[in-house]
Write a protein that holds these residues in place. Structure first.
Motif, PDB file in Angstrom:
ATOM      1  N   PRO A 184       0.827  -1.225   0.000  1.00  0.00           N
ATOM      2  CA  PRO A 184       0.000   0.000   0.000  1.00  0.00           C
ATOM      3  C   PRO A 184       0.854   1.266   0.000  1.00  0.00           C
ATOM      4  N   GLN A 185       1.985   1.245   0.713  1.00  0.00           N
ATOM      5  CA  GLN A 185       2.809   2.470   0.797  1.00  0.00           C
ATOM      6  C   GLN A 185       3.474   2.837  -0.530  1.00  0.00           C
ATOM      7  N   HIS A 186       3.369   1.933  -1.527  1.00  0.00           N
ATOM      8  CA  HIS A 186       3.880   2.277  -2.861  1.00  0.00           C
ATOM      9  C   HIS A 186       2.810   2.922  -3.733  1.00  0.00           C
ATOM     10  N   HIS A 187       1.601   3.075  -3.177  1.00  0.00           N
ATOM     11  CA  HIS A 187       0.577   3.798  -3.928  1.00  0.00           C
ATOM     12  C   HIS A 187       0.931   5.282  -3.925  1.00  0.00           C
ATOM     13  N   PHE A 188       0.638   5.938  -5.044  1.00  0.00           N
ATOM     14  CA  PHE A 188       0.959   7.365  -5.171  1.00  0.00           C
ATOM     15  C   PHE A 188       0.421   8.193  -4.006  1.00  0.00           C
ATOM     16  N   MET A 189      -0.753   7.806  -3.468  1.00  0.00           N
ATOM     17  CA  MET A 189      -1.366   8.595  -2.395  1.00  0.00           C
ATOM     18  C   MET A 189      -0.571   8.532  -1.093  1.00  0.00           C
ATOM     19  N   PHE A 190       0.480   7.707  -1.054  1.00  0.00           N
ATOM     20  CA  PHE A 190       1.357   7.647   0.117  1.00  0.00           C
ATOM     21  C   PHE A 190       2.629   8.475  -0.078  1.00  0.00           C
ATOM     22  N   THR A 191       2.633   9.331  -1.081  1.00  0.00           N
ATOM     23  CA  THR A 191       3.850  10.092  -1.397  1.00  0.00           C
ATOM     24  C   THR A 191       4.327  10.964  -0.232  1.00  0.00           C
ATOM     25  N   ALA A 192       3.392  11.469   0.571  1.00  0.00           N
ATOM     26  CA  ALA A 192       3.809  12.323   1.697  1.00  0.00           C
ATOM     27  C   ALA A 192       4.809  11.565   2.577  1.00  0.00           C
ATOM     28  N   GLY A 193       4.571  10.266   2.761  1.00  0.00           N
ATOM     29  CA  GLY A 193       5.471   9.450   3.581  1.00  0.00           C
ATOM     30  C   GLY A 193       6.852   9.379   2.955  1.00  0.00           C
ATOM     31  N   ALA A 194       6.904   9.223   1.615  1.00  0.00           N
ATOM     32  CA  ALA A 194       8.200   9.140   0.929  1.00  0.00           C
ATOM     33  C   ALA A 194       8.958  10.465   1.073  1.00  0.00           C
ATOM     34  N   LEU A 195       8.228  11.575   1.032  1.00  0.00           N
ATOM     35  CA  LEU A 195       8.892  12.883   1.159  1.00  0.00           C
ATOM     36  C   LEU A 195       9.418  13.073   2.586  1.00  0.00           C
ATOM     37  N   LYS A 196       8.651  12.589   3.573  1.00  0.00           N
ATOM     38  CA  LYS A 196       9.110  12.665   4.972  1.00  0.00           C
ATOM     39  C   LYS A 196      10.367  11.816   5.145  1.00  0.00           C
ATOM     40  N   ASP A 197      10.339  10.595   4.585  1.00  0.00           N
ATOM     41  CA  ASP A 197      11.500   9.700   4.702  1.00  0.00           C
ATOM     42  C   ASP A 197      12.744  10.318   4.078  1.00  0.00           C
ATOM     43  N   LEU A 198      12.519  11.181   3.093  1.00  0.00           N
ATOM     44  CA  LEU A 198      13.643  11.828   2.404  1.00  0.00           C
ATOM     45  C   LEU A 198      14.218  12.984   3.245  1.00  0.00           C
ATOM     46  N   GLY A 199      13.525  13.311   4.326  1.00  0.00           N
ATOM     47  CA  GLY A 199      13.999  14.377   5.216  1.00  0.00           C
ATOM     48  C   GLY A 199      13.505  15.756   4.812  1.00  0.00           C
ATOM     49  N   LEU A 200      12.493  15.805   3.929  1.00  0.00           N
ATOM     50  CA  LEU A 200      11.976  17.118   3.521  1.00  0.00           C
ATOM     51  C   LEU A 200      11.124  17.713   4.640  1.00  0.00           C
ATOM     52  N   LYS A 201      11.000  19.046   4.618  1.00  0.00           N
ATOM     53  CA  LYS A 201      10.213  19.767   5.634  1.00  0.00           C
ATOM     54  C   LYS A 201       8.938  20.317   4.995  1.00  0.00           C
ATOM     55  N   ASN A 202       8.048  20.806   5.833  1.00  0.00           N
ATOM     56  CA  ASN A 202       6.796  21.461   5.384  1.00  0.00           C
ATOM     57  C   ASN A 202       6.076  20.657   4.303  1.00  0.00           C
ATOM     58  N   ILE A 203       5.830  19.412   4.583  1.00  0.00           N
ATOM     59  CA  ILE A 203       5.128  18.563   3.597  1.00  0.00           C
ATOM     60  C   ILE A 203       3.681  19.060   3.457  1.00  0.00           C
ATOM     61  N   ARG A 204       3.279  19.232   2.216  1.00  0.00           N
ATOM     62  CA  ARG A 204       1.906  19.687   1.943  1.00  0.00           C
ATOM     63  C   ARG A 204       1.275  18.748   0.910  1.00  0.00           C
TER      64      ARG A 204
END
Ligand SMILES: C[S@@+](CC[C@H](N)C(=O)[O-])C[C@H]1O[C@@H](n2cnc3c(N)ncnc32)[C@H](O)[C@@H]1O
Length: 279
Positions: A184-204
């Motif tokens: 499920p985490q490979h579904h596009f709608m889980f992208t926020a998680g991938a951005l968090k894992d990448l260390g990005l800030k202010n995820i929107r």
């Protein structure tokens, strides 16, 4: 007709079905993409990864930003360069977008070069593109710059036939690029998680919607008719013969039940966007 519309019209009849769909769908997607670009308030110099024939990059350029488009398909890049020549001559906005052939998994750009990097219907839309391209995007974007991933996320195109539409969406083609058995985490709608894992800030996260209703401009009508095929295919082995026949009757422009001919037609589709800031 402005020169740029003329070339899009010519490409909408291209022998290569992929190019034809990218060109033909442009009038339909243009408004929702421009709304998204306005919302983002893009500034400075950006990179569009998996840019196709460059039409979204050209719209971003129309908003006054500098864009580099990258795609692995040489033919797409050649077409994008051809289109940009007509766009720059008709708008005169300097400097015109640049298009380069390359692979999103291994970018030939130096670190911290761009103010933003965008990927539309490409990275994170296919499961093999999740890891490396995101790390590459982060590498080439300056600290404080943004990473933007956006993709087609849903549609309601068959008003009055919600059960048929739900069945179409449940077929492998309707659920693509998400495949049965994928985590499920490979579904596009889980992208926020991938951005968090990448260390990005202010995820929107934000979804933009495009309404479609009667009377449809002929280019929009052609684009939606093309979209039926693109989204769900011409015939779907997973569907019962009755559903197949109904689907064909509703989506075939030659049929007297062609749904887009109804004066009551209303449908919509959505693009969902995930953004994060490079620390
Ligand atoms: C669905 S199209 C979207 C094109 C464009 N972003 C648009 O929205 O019009 C996906 C694009 O990603 C490109 N692509 C897929 N994998 C790629 C890779 N590894 N490196 C570069 N481009 C890639 C394809 O060639 C194709 O042009």
């Amino acid at each position: 007709m402005p020169e740029n519309e003329e070339i899009i019209e010519v490409l909408s009849c291209h022998a290569n079905g992929y190019i034809r769909s990218l060109a033909c769908s442009h009038p339909l997607r243009k408004q929702v993409l421009c709304t998204m670009f306005d919302f983002l308030g893009l500034k400075g110099k950006g990179l569009d990864l998996g840019c196709g024939i460059g039409l979204p990059a050209m719209e971003a350029f129309g908003k006054g930003v500098e864009v580099v488009g990258l795609d692995r398909e040489t033919e797409f890049i050649e077409i994008a360069r051809r289109i940009v020549r007509t766009f720059s001559s008709s708008t005169g906005l300097p400097p015109p977008p640049e298009f380069v052939q390359g692979d999103v998994t291994c970018l030939e750009f130096e670190n911290n070069l761009f103010d933003w990097a965008l990927s539309l219907d490409c990275i994170n839309y296919a499961k093999d593109l999740v890891g490396e391209p995101l790390a590459e995007m982060k590498r080439v974007v300056k600290p404080g710059g943004r990473i933007i991933l956006a993709a087609w996320s849903s549609q309601a195109l068959l008003p009055g036939y919600p059960i048929l539409e739900a069945r179409l969406n449940a077929t492998p083609q309707g659920a693509a690029p998400f495949e049965s058995g994928m985590a499920p985490q490979h579904h596009f709608m889980f992208t926020a998680g991938a951005l968090k894992d990448l260390g990005l800030k202010n995820i929107r996260c934000k979804t933009f919607l495009q309404d479609i209703y009667h009377p449809l401009d002929p280019r929009i009508l052609r684009a939606v008719a093309d979209l039926f095929c693109m989204r769900w295919g011409k015939s779907l082995p997973g569907l019962s013969p009755g559903d197949q026949a109904l689907y064909k009757a509703l989506t075939d422009p030659e049929s007297d039940r062609f749904i887009l001919a109804s004066p009551a037609y209303y449908g919509f589709f959505t693009y969902t966007m995930f953004t994060g800031v490079v620390p």
